[in-house]
Write a protein that holds these residues in place. Sequence first.
Motif, PDB file in Angstrom:
ATOM      1  N   GLY A 200       0.783  -1.218   0.000  1.00 13.05           N
ATOM      2  CA  GLY A 200       0.000   0.000   0.000  1.00 13.05           C
ATOM      3  C   GLY A 200       0.817   1.271   0.000  1.00 13.05           C
ATOM      4  O   GLY A 200       0.411   2.288   0.562  1.00 13.05           O
ATOM      5  N   PRO A 204      -1.644  -1.020  -4.603  1.00 16.26           N
ATOM      6  CA  PRO A 204      -3.007  -0.614  -4.224  1.00 16.26           C
ATOM      7  C   PRO A 204      -3.423  -1.132  -2.853  1.00 16.26           C
ATOM      8  O   PRO A 204      -2.727  -1.948  -2.236  1.00 16.26           O
ATOM      9  N   ALA A 205      -4.583  -0.682  -2.399  1.00 12.28           N
ATOM     10  CA  ALA A 205      -5.122  -1.135  -1.118  1.00 12.28           C
ATOM     11  C   ALA A 205      -5.280  -2.654  -1.078  1.00 12.28           C
ATOM     12  O   ALA A 205      -5.134  -3.274  -0.022  1.00 12.28           O
ATOM     13  N   TYR A 207      -3.292  -4.849  -2.017  1.00 10.83           N
ATOM     14  CA  TYR A 207      -2.048  -5.482  -1.550  1.00 10.83           C
ATOM     15  C   TYR A 207      -2.011  -5.525  -0.024  1.00 10.83           C
ATOM     16  O   TYR A 207      -1.406  -6.426   0.573  1.00 10.83           O
ATOM     17  N   ILE A 208      -2.641  -4.543   0.626  1.00 18.56           N
ATOM     18  CA  ILE A 208      -2.709  -4.561   2.087  1.00 18.56           C
ATOM     19  C   ILE A 208      -3.613  -5.702   2.535  1.00 18.56           C
ATOM     20  O   ILE A 208      -3.291  -6.439   3.479  1.00 18.56           O
ATOM     21  N   GLY A 223       1.449   1.249   3.991  1.00 18.25           N
ATOM     22  CA  GLY A 223       0.012   1.128   4.230  1.00 18.25           C
ATOM     23  C   GLY A 223      -0.803   2.377   4.004  1.00 18.25           C
ATOM     24  O   GLY A 223      -2.010   2.392   4.263  1.00 18.25           O
ATOM     25  N   ARG A 225      -2.025   3.798   1.456  1.00 21.07           N
ATOM     26  CA  ARG A 225      -3.115   3.774   0.480  1.00 21.07           C
ATOM     27  C   ARG A 225      -4.337   3.020   0.994  1.00 21.07           C
ATOM     28  O   ARG A 225      -5.290   2.763   0.247  1.00 21.07           O
ATOM     29  N   CYS A 226      -4.332   2.701   2.265  1.00 20.11           N
ATOM     30  CA  CYS A 226      -5.505   2.065   2.867  1.00 20.11           C
ATOM     31  C   CYS A 226      -6.748   2.934   2.735  1.00 20.11           C
ATOM     32  O   CYS A 226      -7.875   2.423   2.706  1.00 20.11           O
ATOM     33  N   GLU A 228      -7.968   4.267   0.319  1.00 24.17           N
ATOM     34  CA  GLU A 228      -8.727   3.990  -0.909  1.00 24.17           C
ATOM     35  C   GLU A 228      -9.899   3.049  -0.633  1.00 24.17           C
ATOM     36  O   GLU A 228     -10.792   2.896  -1.475  1.00 24.17           O
TER      37      GLU A 228
END
Length: 335
Positions: A200, A204-205, A207-208, A223, A225-226, A228
């Motif tokens: 992230g 993209p989210a 991947y988290i 992290g 981009r969480c 999103e």
Amino acid sequence: MSDVDTGFLRSLPKAELHLHLEGTLEPELMFQLAERNDITLPYSDVEALRDAYEFGNLQDFLDLYYQGAGVLQTEQDFYDLTWAYLERCAADGVVHVEPFFDPQTHTARSIPMSVQFRGITRALNDGQEKLGISSRLILCFLRHLSEEDAFTTLQQALPWREHFFAVGLDSGEKGNPPAKFQRVFDEVHKLGLKIVAHAGEEGPADYIWQALNLLKVQRVDHGVRCTEDPALVQRLNDTQMPLTVCPLSNTRLKVFTDMSEHNIMQLLEQGLCVTINSDDPAYFGGYLLDNYLAVRDALGMTKAQAIQLARNSFTASFLSEEEKAGHLATLDKLA
């Protein structure tokens, strides 16, 4: 306007949980090690090398990062690298570190695992004895390489099992989702090692989510981009899953165009367990204190928020509950 001064932030006891030892290689030390090992660098002097540290994206940085790591040849080189970082920690009020290192970067150059471990752990032991800085070493897999390569690296590292506490996943996220490494992290889990993973930042989210559900991480590195995915933010909050955020790194790599746009304080105020870290400070222009100062200056971090971020750094660490309690009690006196 922030109510917290630089002296307070410097003296504030802090832990650093997202730091690549190879990313602390300052140009001066790089030239020193190159000369020691009879290596010719493609730069005329330290200033020319510093100029090369101006990069526009993660891949440009990684290319320079791996090239620089080539000067690390001997046990003493790895010691000197680690010790120089610990001295900076001592000056910044850092009392506990959980640094990453990338053995594949070095075994690919025929540098034995033993050379790496001996140099790094000797410095970390000296850091505890001489500087009072405790540590938990984290071995990382390079995600742009294959899962098979990661399995080989894990096997090579097992004789040194007592010297590392966790296993991580780093390097470029693009095209290398956590799912690619699920089987090797299943094995890591069986060994009783802690697990962390980069997710992230440029990825993209989703991947988290993969890091949480497939790798079963105890911490998410980056992290940011969480945001999103509101459901993901809720999951991270509900579980108090730590995020090891690296503000200066994020802005240098254009995850955010300016520090004033960074979401770390927003996440903190939402109750997430976010922490401040320096990532690759030699390349991104700042060690841990510099990151605290950058957040303060751009986002108006208050004294209470600074203390909470420091608390989070210990809560999210791999220290024992007793060790955590000691640090948290110290912070309670500052509130």
